[in-house]
Design a protein around this motif. Sequence first.
Motif, short mmCIF file in Angstrom:
data_model
loop_
_atom_site.label_atom_id
_atom_site.label_comp_id
_atom_site.label_asym_id
_atom_site.label_seq_id
_atom_site.Cartn_x
_atom_site.Cartn_y
_atom_site.Cartn_z
N ILE A 81 -0.77 -21.19 15.10
CA ILE A 81 0.62 -21.56 15.38
C ILE A 81 0.92 -21.47 16.88
N HIS B 233 -0.49 -24.47 18.51
CA HIS B 233 0.37 -25.63 18.23
C HIS B 233 1.59 -25.62 19.15
N ASN B 234 2.23 -24.45 19.28
CA ASN B 234 3.43 -24.36 20.11
C ASN B 234 3.12 -24.69 21.57
N ASN C 149 2.57 -28.42 21.75
CA ASN C 149 3.83 -29.12 21.50
C ASN C 149 4.70 -29.16 22.76
N LEU D 297 3.05 -25.43 7.14
CA LEU D 297 2.46 -25.74 8.45
C LEU D 297 2.00 -27.18 8.52
N ARG E 233 3.64 -29.58 7.84
CA ARG E 233 4.76 -30.38 8.35
C ARG E 233 4.88 -30.28 9.87
N ARG E 234 4.21 -29.32 10.45
CA ARG E 234 4.26 -29.11 11.91
C ARG E 234 3.08 -29.77 12.62
#
Length: 102
Positions: free
Chosen positions: A61, A64-65, A68, A92, A94-95
Motif C-alpha cells: 500500500i 502504491h501511495n 500514486n 485493494l 479497487r486501488r
Amino acid sequence: MSEIVNEADQTIVRPGTDVVASMAEAFKDDLLSAINSSDGIIVIDLEGVEMVDSVGIGVIIASHNTLNQADRKLKVINVTKDVYGLFTTMRLNRRFTVEGVG
C-alpha cells in the motif's frame, strides 16, 4: 533480496518468498529502489509467494501511495487464490490492478 527486472515501460519486482514481517524491510527497500530508478509502471510479481501478512500489505500500500502521488501505477500479478481473496476483501483491487494466477 528481490529480483528486479526493467522492461520497456515497466519495472518488475519479484520477492520470490512470502511477503511477511521478517522480510518486509528488505522488500520495501527493493521497491523504493525500483520506484526511484524508473519512470513507468511498477509490477510486483508474486509468483511463488504463498502468504502476505499485514506488514507485507502495508509495504504494498505504501508503494502504491508513493506511485500514486507521482501519477504512476502499481500492478500486482501472479497472486494465489488465498492472497487474491485478501486483496479483494480489503478492496485493494479497487486501488490498483491485482491479477490472479492463470
